[in-house]
Scaffold this active site. Structure first.
Site, PDB file in Angstrom:
ATOM      1  N   TRP A   1      29.306  12.000  10.355  1.00 21.19           N
ATOM      2  CA  TRP A   1      27.964  12.529   9.870  1.00 21.19           C
ATOM      3  C   TRP A   1      27.665  12.347   8.406  1.00 21.19           C
ATOM      4  CZ3 TRP A   1      31.891  15.168  12.616  1.00 21.19           C
ATOM      5  CH2 TRP A   1      32.457  15.713  11.851  1.00 21.19           C
ATOM      6  N   ARG A   2      28.695  11.585   7.630  1.00 20.34           N
ATOM      7  CA  ARG A   2      28.177  11.571   6.430  1.00 20.34           C
ATOM      8  C   ARG A   2      27.865  10.160   5.981  1.00 20.34           C
ATOM      9  NH1 ARG A   2      33.476  14.730   3.372  1.00 20.34           N
ATOM     10  NH2 ARG A   2      32.489  16.887   3.829  1.00 20.34           N
TER      11      ARG A   2
ATOM     12  N   GLU B   1      26.990  20.303  11.617  1.00 19.94           N
ATOM     13  CA  GLU B   1      27.228  21.712  11.302  1.00 19.94           C
ATOM     14  C   GLU B   1      27.323  22.781  12.388  1.00 19.94           C
ATOM     15  OE1 GLU B   1      28.134  22.754   8.207  1.00 19.94           O
ATOM     16  OE2 GLU B   1      27.980  20.860   7.212  1.00 19.94           O
TER      17      GLU B   1
ATOM     18  N   TYR C   1      31.692  28.148  22.974  1.00 23.90           N
ATOM     19  CA  TYR C   1      30.364  28.978  22.180  1.00 23.90           C
ATOM     20  C   TYR C   1      29.065  28.204  22.414  1.00 23.90           C
ATOM     21  CZ  TYR C   1      34.293  30.857  19.495  1.00 23.90           C
ATOM     22  OH  TYR C   1      35.318  31.553  19.089  1.00 23.90           O
TER      23      TYR C   1
ATOM     24  N   TYR D   1      24.383  30.039   6.059  1.00 24.48           N
ATOM     25  CA  TYR D   1      25.415  29.021   5.947  1.00 24.48           C
ATOM     26  C   TYR D   1      24.645  27.618   6.056  1.00 24.48           C
ATOM     27  CZ  TYR D   1      28.835  25.568   6.251  1.00 24.48           C
ATOM     28  OH  TYR D   1      29.448  24.094   6.389  1.00 24.48           O
TER      29      TYR D   1
ATOM     30  N   ASP E   1      30.664  29.368   3.671  1.00 27.19           N
ATOM     31  CA  ASP E   1      31.300  29.581   4.717  1.00 27.19           C
ATOM     32  C   ASP E   1      32.614  30.040   4.529  1.00 27.19           C
ATOM     33  OD1 ASP E   1      32.465  27.342   3.577  1.00 27.19           O
ATOM     34  OD2 ASP E   1      32.383  25.958   5.510  1.00 27.19           O
TER      35      ASP E   1
END
Length: 364
Positions: free
Chosen positions: A28-29, A41, A86, A124, A142
């Site tokens: 993702w960078r 994130e 989650y 965050y 975080d």
């Protein structure tokens, strides 16, 4: 700015310089646009970087932009997310994408407050996206940042307290490099993950900040941060049924639309650790009868606040009545490819699909 934070002013240049040489190579960078930063994130919440990478690559291949995310069917989205846990995170991603398409013409909002207002985005994540994708001077506070700065400041206050997080957010924003806020935040993330470790001894000799670190100077880095003890997890016992039909299909039911694992598919289960005879009585109550049930190895699954202890029984159904609403017979292929199953039931899903594969191989 207080004296303690003024003493950290050198971080503005130190951390971006360290990041230039030591940054982790993460997908993702490569192109830190708002969408990729946001997705990464959200995935990284409560999940290790190593586990996230294959999910991120698969997710972006199937959903390359906000419009695609806004339109994906719920079951397909949950299947993409299966294994990350989650699941409310995935549902909030889709809700946020729909809001962006409706209220922001499909363009990710560039202002912190608008980012923060999206479903599933807290302080965050809003700080991370605003700083990394939009170059805004916003802290991303975080667990890594709290740990790193509690040691830098030799701060003994409880870092889980909301007041501590607000204090750190203000202080970090004051000392960060305004020209490279995203790199500053990501340097803190990387140092927290690889040097200023949460478990085990911090690698202070490798830390670019050890000359500024008060805890290191005092020899108390292992005693920090201070964090209130978590409440013990509630334990629940249940018996899970792996039931097969005449053609090898397995019985599933959909969970309710709210609460734990909302909307996912699961294997039928009941409270308590039942033996085979007790399990047969439960089947009768459902209008089902199975050939001799066998006991499966006991399983455990740990959620944030709950721990499941699961007995399992397996059998082939020989008589059945119309199923209740939300129940269905599902082929192992459909189970593997289409139906999102909570990872808590991973053992039973693997057994259902692996056994069918063995049957097919024997027939071949």
């Amino acid at each position: 700015m207080t004296r303690e934070w003024k003493d950290l002013a050198a971080l503005a240049q130190l951390l971006p310089a360290w990041y230039d040489e030591q940054a982790r190579d993460l997908p993702w960078r490569v192109d830190p646009n708002p969408y990729s930063v946001w997705i990464s994130e959200i995935m990284l919440q409560q999940t290790r970087v190593e586990a996230v990478i294959p999910y991120y690559i698969r997710f972006l291949r199937r959903l390359p932009d906000i419009a695609a995310l806004a339109q994906i069917p719920d079951d397909e989205l949950m299947k993409l997310w299966q294994g990350l846990g989650y699941y409310s995170r995935a549902r909030n991603l889709k809700r946020a994408a729909q809001i962006i398409c409706r209220d922001h013409f499909g363009e990710f909002p560039g202002e912190y407050d608008a980012i923060r207002a999206l479903p599933g985005i807290g302080d965050y994540t809003a700080g991370a996206v605003a700083s990394i994708a939009f170059g805004q001077t916003r802290a991303a506070v975080d667990g890594n940042a709290l740990r790193v700065f509690s040691r830098l400041l030799a701060d003994g206050q409880d870092i889980s307290a909301p007041a501590a997080k607000k204090l750190y957010a203000r202080g970090i924003a004051e000392v960060m490099n305004p020209d490279r806020p995203g790199d500053f935040n990501q340097a803190v993330m990387d140092i927290g993950a690889t040097v200023c470790l949460p478990n085990g001894a911090p690698r202070c000799g490798q830390c670019p900040m050890n000359g500024l670190c008060r805890a290191y100077a005092l020899g108390i880095q292992a005693d920090l941060p201070v964090k209130a003890a978590k409440k013990p997890r509630r334990q629940e016992e249940l018996t899970v049924f792996l039931l097969r039909g005449s053609a090898g299909e397995v019985l599933l039911r959909r969970r309710g639309s709210s609460g734990l694992l909302a909307g996912l598919w699961e294997f039928p289960h009941v409270p308590g650790l039942l033996d085979a005879k007790q399990a047969e009585r439960e089947l009768t109550r459902w209008g089902l009868k199975a050939h001799k049930l066998i006991q499966l190895p006991q399983q455990r699954h740990v959620f944030t606040h709950i721990q499941w202890e699961m007995a399992g029984v397996e059998g082939r159904v020989c008589t059945q009545t119309p199923l209740p609403e939300g129940w269905l017979w599902c082929s192992p292929q459909e189970l593997a490819q289409e139906r999102p199953i909570a990872s808590a039931f991973g053992f039973y899903a693997r057994r259902a699909t692996q056994d069918q594969e063995e049957i097919c191989q024997k027939k071949a």
